[in-house]
Write a protein that holds these residues in place. Sequence first.
Motif, PDB file in Angstrom:
ATOM      1  N   ALA A 115       0.841  -1.215   0.000  1.00  0.00           N
ATOM      2  CA  ALA A 115       0.000   0.000   0.000  1.00  0.00           C
ATOM      3  C   ALA A 115       0.867   1.253   0.000  1.00  0.00           C
ATOM      4  O   ALA A 115       0.536   2.239  -0.677  1.00  0.00           O
ATOM      5  N   HIS A 116       1.948   1.214   0.751  1.00  0.00           N
ATOM      6  CA  HIS A 116       2.873   2.355   0.820  1.00  0.00           C
ATOM      7  C   HIS A 116       3.531   2.615  -0.540  1.00  0.00           C
ATOM      8  O   HIS A 116       3.568   3.758  -1.017  1.00  0.00           O
ATOM      9  N   LEU A 117       4.020   1.555  -1.164  1.00  0.00           N
ATOM     10  CA  LEU A 117       4.682   1.716  -2.470  1.00  0.00           C
ATOM     11  C   LEU A 117       3.692   2.212  -3.524  1.00  0.00           C
ATOM     12  O   LEU A 117       4.007   3.116  -4.319  1.00  0.00           O
ATOM     13  N   ASP A 118       2.502   1.628  -3.527  1.00  0.00           N
ATOM     14  CA  ASP A 118       1.499   2.017  -4.527  1.00  0.00           C
ATOM     15  C   ASP A 118       1.092   3.479  -4.350  1.00  0.00           C
ATOM     16  O   ASP A 118       0.916   4.215  -5.331  1.00  0.00           O
ATOM     17  N   ALA A 119       0.939   3.902  -3.089  1.00  0.00           N
ATOM     18  CA  ALA A 119       0.515   5.281  -2.846  1.00  0.00           C
ATOM     19  C   ALA A 119       1.594   6.273  -3.222  1.00  0.00           C
ATOM     20  O   ALA A 119       1.305   7.373  -3.715  1.00  0.00           O
ATOM     21  N   ALA A 120       2.858   5.877  -3.036  1.00  0.00           N
ATOM     22  CA  ALA A 120       3.960   6.786  -3.362  1.00  0.00           C
ATOM     23  C   ALA A 120       4.145   6.916  -4.879  1.00  0.00           C
ATOM     24  O   ALA A 120       4.650   7.937  -5.349  1.00  0.00           O
ATOM     25  N   GLY A 121       3.752   5.880  -5.640  1.00  0.00           N
ATOM     26  CA  GLY A 121       3.836   5.988  -7.086  1.00  0.00           C
ATOM     27  C   GLY A 121       5.211   5.654  -7.600  1.00  0.00           C
ATOM     28  O   GLY A 121       6.136   5.373  -6.871  1.00  0.00           O
TER      29      GLY A 121
END
Length: 351
Positions: free
Chosen positions: A345-351
């Motif tokens: 979730a963290h990686l996806d949100a950071a883009g």
Amino acid sequence: MDLLLPGITATRVRTDRLTVNVLQIDGRDGIPVVLVHGNVSSALFWQQLMLDLPAGYRPIAVDLRGFGDTDPEPVDATRGVRDYSDDVRATMAALHLDRAHLAGWSMGGGVVLQCLRDQPAALASVTLVNPVSPFGFGGTSGLDGVPADPPGLGSGGGTANPQFVERLAAGDRSADGPLAPRNVLLAHYVKPPFVPEGLDYLVESMLSTRLGPDHYPGDLGVTQAWPGLLAGSRGVLNTMAPNHFRIDDLEVIEPKPPILWVRGTDDVIVSDTSLYDLARLGELGVVPGWPGPEAYPVQPMVSQTRGVLDHYAAAGGSYQEVPIADTGHSPFLEKPTEFMAAFRAHLDAAG
């Protein structure tokens, strides 16, 4: 023994500083995620997480100098962890990675914090997994990391258990006694009675640690003040001594990439009551002569990290703390599903 899981490849990457061993997934492309291991370990600890990361992400796990198959260049601890962080950034340059997500575990969390402090624009996001306190390991007190007097007291190379070092030097793969590397892993790297898959290759990873004053544990000084040890200037443990390592001003950096902080709630290594903190061992009566909490208080490692990250958030950055219950020092091994949910979730949100 084949130390690599199916699909994982190892490559020696020549940088302008040294030659670094790098683990990757064969044929995988995508957004780079650089993984930095902790003390007395190597990139092998990241293998299952690498395989669990979905397509679209390119995991890259590095062996730090003196660990695994990276060159055993000496460690100048007067630079804090910058020998390691500069090596990581040199590896990124050699792999033509202008920007990447960085994740660091334990000592590797300190390495990633140093990368963040020195070159924040190169980091798409930061993940800290049970990281060393931003004020170092041992020898500080309070949320603002007040150093002991003299600085470096009770931290650094002299704090390692000499029998554990002897077991590493002997290449001990047995389960004989509490200081056998295998049993240290099972008692302290994870929360008992958990036994990680791939235990044998994780022990081999521990045994890849180079030993001596330039590596693990490092050199030391002596003093009349309790506990009689001062941080030295060389080797692994001295890189995290508070007179060499301190990152308490993250609020000044720009840009401010998002930070994920994942920690096992039952960690006995990085904790507000760490069993590796000589003050805590003195408080418990394990190390005799402790002068009491006024003279030498226990280091609140987790609370110190939270305080520094709170300042980061107040200055416009963002962080998320994810405590994972019933988990020790290695949540990515112990609770991989919970860890990956937060990490993804963290990686996806950071883009």
